[in-house]
Design an enzyme around this catalytic site. Structure first.
Site, mmCIF file in Angstrom:
data_model
loop_
_atom_site.group_PDB
_atom_site.id
_atom_site.type_symbol
_atom_site.label_atom_id
_atom_site.label_comp_id
_atom_site.label_asym_id
_atom_site.label_seq_id
_atom_site.Cartn_x
_atom_site.Cartn_y
_atom_site.Cartn_z
ATOM 1 C CB THR B 316 40.739 39.784 27.788
ATOM 2 O OG1 THR B 316 40.695 40.936 26.955
ATOM 3 C CG2 THR B 316 40.850 40.217 29.238
ATOM 4 C CD1 TRP B 319 48.270 39.533 28.384
ATOM 5 C CD2 TRP B 319 47.123 39.537 30.309
ATOM 6 N NE1 TRP B 319 48.984 40.277 29.291
ATOM 7 C CE2 TRP B 319 48.309 40.297 30.487
ATOM 8 C CE3 TRP B 319 46.259 39.405 31.388
ATOM 9 C CZ2 TRP B 319 48.630 40.927 31.696
ATOM 10 C CZ3 TRP B 319 46.582 40.021 32.597
ATOM 11 C CH2 TRP B 319 47.764 40.774 32.730
ATOM 12 C CG HIS B 320 43.587 37.029 32.825
ATOM 13 N ND1 HIS B 320 43.065 37.868 31.881
ATOM 14 C CD2 HIS B 320 43.594 37.735 33.986
ATOM 15 C CE1 HIS B 320 42.762 39.027 32.437
ATOM 16 N NE2 HIS B 320 43.075 38.971 33.719
ATOM 17 N N GLY B 321 46.148 33.410 31.108
ATOM 18 C CA GLY B 321 46.826 32.141 31.308
ATOM 19 C C GLY B 321 46.520 31.145 30.221
ATOM 20 C CG PHE B 464 47.730 35.938 35.249
ATOM 21 C CD1 PHE B 464 47.133 36.462 36.359
ATOM 22 C CD2 PHE B 464 47.317 34.723 34.786
ATOM 23 C CE1 PHE B 464 46.110 35.780 36.982
ATOM 24 C CE2 PHE B 464 46.289 34.023 35.422
ATOM 25 C CZ PHE B 464 45.696 34.563 36.519
#
Lengths: 254, 464
Positions: B316, B319-321, B464
């Site tokens: 997670t 995934w955001h960066g 993102f």
């Protein structure tokens, strides 16, 4: 269903071909030529670095009867430089074309126009730092307006020593991307201000020597937004102003 | 093109919806696809090849779906191939640049100067594509037989750029036959305007306080101002993303789709566990459905549960960066969630006031890790939040917090208010009254005015 899929597939193929054909064969360099910063700044840098080797008598300098006029950078000086005794007539976004009309909240005085402030208080030193917010306008009209401001101040405070501060540079990245707020335009403006200072008995101070990266741009690590200094550098700037003022006082009395 | 922009509102929407409502139902999907691809093309003008990549992704998913059904013996091969295509493009465009620049720091003589630009929406459409492939594999759904339908599913402009992450199952009926009712279209328009207002009138202005603190430099802000700043960021990221999700849902309704809700008053949560069921709901659901549960979830003992949670939260985070602070953020959340699950969670669930106080502290602190990409700057900021370690409470600008409070207090108070259920309750009471539409008109007018003044900021989640 099969026919619809075929049509959709053919459309995809057509779009992909059109899109890929639109890619240029040679990628443009995308970078503007770094403009060589002209002589005036380098001369100023040399002069100031020579002068900073002499020891200034900062203890002789009091800012009790001092006024700073300017824009967001002067607001930064007011908030973070620790020049507690001085008065500040400044707002974020202050323009040469409105500085003589606007009413600004001045600590210990209230909301006043520049004229009212100068009539009510006697200043020994007045530092002016303006111009960058007006860079979109015709350059000559900026200088004429500056001249007008200086004359107005001179009339109302004939005994005050006037200091013109050069506009600070922006970072290289901003300078390359911004058609208006770039270092070539800032340097042209500063050069005109220096010329005006030389012909009118004003003292010209250029703090870019403290914050530049060696290429005539504001150092990238000294700013978060490519334009304004981190607050911690205003204290250094304030000290430098004190030193330069003491130096000039020493030169005058020598 | 972002939803909260004048070109989208005054050029794209009238032209697109004009065509969409005028054409007969059987052509609506084609119009929607053309409109969505144009929307995507405008967003990728500097890199038109990304549109080709996107079309390829659609084609691969569609073919893998069909073949999984037609050649069941090789279902696993097709599933793995499809997932690998998605993950490979995601890794290349999102993470490779970061990985190679880290190599540059450790391998002498190696230089990495390329700039890899992220194709917009890739984090969202990749996840949607993977959800489709897995659902076909597990036979939760039949594969799409119409390439057009699948293309519309993945490319629908309402959710393409920034979610919500929609599963094929949720919209498959509406893809083939949707009832266009004017009452739903009106509801959609109302939702869109409310989302626009949240973003432009609340998120953008309050976010400027956080930007201002970054400009000042963390080492120079007082403790009260540091707390005000992270509170501003907490509000900005919520109203920015919630606003955008509402706009997406509103546009979906105007198209005839019922897209899922993405936020459910997350700041009213009493535990971080509850928070992540109310914040970015579709992302949490995706990780639960396609990572946590396949790994075994919580069905194989404490140790495995902790391990599975760790994997989910690390993923997670990244995934955001691409950045160490995102990994750190994910890991910190993992620690908090594990502690809640096995120790403190039940206490806060029972004692809700304590839970709210706990969340009022933890939410901004975890957002600080998310917001600040330089770990050393994060350390500096934490010494400002908690000045007992270093530095003292005050800044050289002694009353900086007074200045900024006087400038931003309306937005901070509005942020507090809109974090509660009160505005939504009020809105539901007034929904059928004329004043509701007058209010919407005022919100719309004010938002357009602000956009015109150039007060529009890019949506935070776009990177993102």
């Amino acid at each position: 269903m099969y026919k619809s899929n075929l049509i959709t597939l053919l459309s995809f193929f057509l779009i992909a071909v059109l899109v890929l054909c639109s890619l240029p064969f040679e990628q443009p360099s995308g970078k503007d030529d770094v403009i060589d910063i002209g002589t005036p700044l380098t001369q100023t840098v040399t002069r100031l670095s020579e002068s900073s080797r002499r020891s200034p008598h900062t203890a002789d300098v009091s800012f009790a009867h001092t006024l700073f006029i300017g824009d967001s950078r002067t607001v930064g000086l007011m908030e973070y430089a620790g020049l507690e005794e001085a008065d500040f007539f400044c707002t974020v976004g202050m323009s040469l074309f409105s500085v003589e009309e606007v009413s600004v909240e001045v600590g210990g005085v209230g909301a006043v126009t520049l004229e009212t402030l100068l009539a009510g208080r006697a200043y020994d030193r007045i530092y002016i730092m303006l111009g960058i917010n007006d860079l979109g306008y015709d350059e000559q009209s900026i200088i004429d307006q500056y001249r007008h401001l200086v004359q107005t101040i001179r009339r109302q405070a004939p005994d005050a020593q006037l200091y013109l501060q050069a506009n600070l540079h922006v970072t290289r990245e901003r300078s390359q991307q911004d058609a208006t707020f770039n270092n070539a335009a800032i340097d042209r403006l500063n050069a005109s201000l220096e010329e005006m200072a030389n012909t009118q008995n004003l003292i010209y101070l250029d703090a870019n020597v403290l914050f530049d990266d060696g290429g005539g741009n504001l150092s990238e690590e000294k700013s978060a937004d490519q334009t304004h200094l981190y607050a911690k550098y205003y204290a250094q700037w304030g000290t430098w102003i004190m030193e330069q003022t003491a130096l000039r006082n020493g030169e005058e009395s020598a | 093109m972002v939803f909260s922009s004048l070109p989208f509102i005054f050029v794209f929407m009238p032209i697109f919806f004009g065509c969409y409502y005028l054409v007969p139902d059987r052509f609506k999907n084609a119009v929607l696809l053309i409109g969505s691809l144009s929307f995507y093309l405008v967003g990728t003008l500097d890199h038109p090849e990304y549109l080709t990549l996107f079309l390829l992704s659609i084609l691969v998913d569609f073919m893998m779906g069909i073949w999984m059904e037609d050649y069941p013996r090789y279902r696993r091969v097709f599933l793995v191939f499809g997932i690998v295509v998605h993950l490979t493009s995601l890794v290349i465009f999102k993470y490779l640049g970061f990985i190679l620049s880290e190599f540059e720091k450790v391998i002498p003589g190696y230089h990495f100067n390329e700039e890899i630009v992220l194709p917009i929406g890739i984090s969202f459409y990749s996840f949607q594509g993977i959800s489709y492939l897995v659902d076909v594999y597990t036979q939760k759904i039949r594969p799409a037989k119409s390439l057009l339908c699948y293309a519309v599913y993945l490319s629908m402009f309402a959710q393409l750029i920034a979610g919500p992450i929609v599963t094929y199952h949720e919209v498959q009926n509406e893809l083939t036959a949707r009832k266009m009712r004017w009452s739903t279209v009106r509801q959609g328009l109302a939702t869109f305007i409310l989302g626009l207002g949240l973003k432009v009138l609340l998120a953008n202005p309050v976010g400027k306080l956080w930007t201002q603190i970054g400009t000042i430099g963390f080492e120079s802000v007082s403790t009260p101002l540091a707390w005000m700043g992270i509170l501003a960021y907490t509000f900005q990221i919520y109203f920015d993303f919630w606003g955008y999700s509402l706009m997406a849902v509103g546009l979906g309704k105007m198209l005839g789709f019922h897209l899922p809700k993405n936020f459910d008053h997350p700041y009213l949560s009493v535990t971080m566990t509850e928070f992540w069921r109310r914040w970015h709901i579709t992302l949490g659901a995706w990780f639960r459905e396609y990572v946590y549960i396949p790994l075994g979830g919580n069905r194989h003992g404490k140790r495995q549960t902790i391990r599975n949670l760790g994997i989910v939260w690390l993923l997670t985070g990244i995934w955001h960066g691409a950045g160490y602070h995102f990994m750190l953020w994910g890991l910190v959340l993992w620690v908090i969630l594990v502690l809640e699950r096995f120790w403190i969670g039940s206490f806060f669930t029972k004692h809700r006031l304590a839970g709210h106080l706990y969340m009022m502290l933890i939410i901004p602190l975890t957002w600080a890790i998310f917001a600040i990409d330089d770990i050393s700057q994060l350390g500096v900021f934490f010494t400002r939040l908690f000045p007992f370690f270093n530095g003292g409470m005050w800044s050289s600008f002694r009353y900086d917090y007074v200045k900024y409070f006087s400038l931003y207090y309306p937005f901070l108070l509005a942020g507090l208010l809109f974090s509660t259920r009160l505005p939504v309750r009020l809105m539901n009471k007034l929904r059928r009254k004329r004043i509701f539409w007058i209010g919407l008109l005022v919100i719309f007018g004010a938002s357009v005015y602000c956009l015109q003044q150039g007060l529009n900021d890019p949506f935070l989640y776009f990177q993102f």
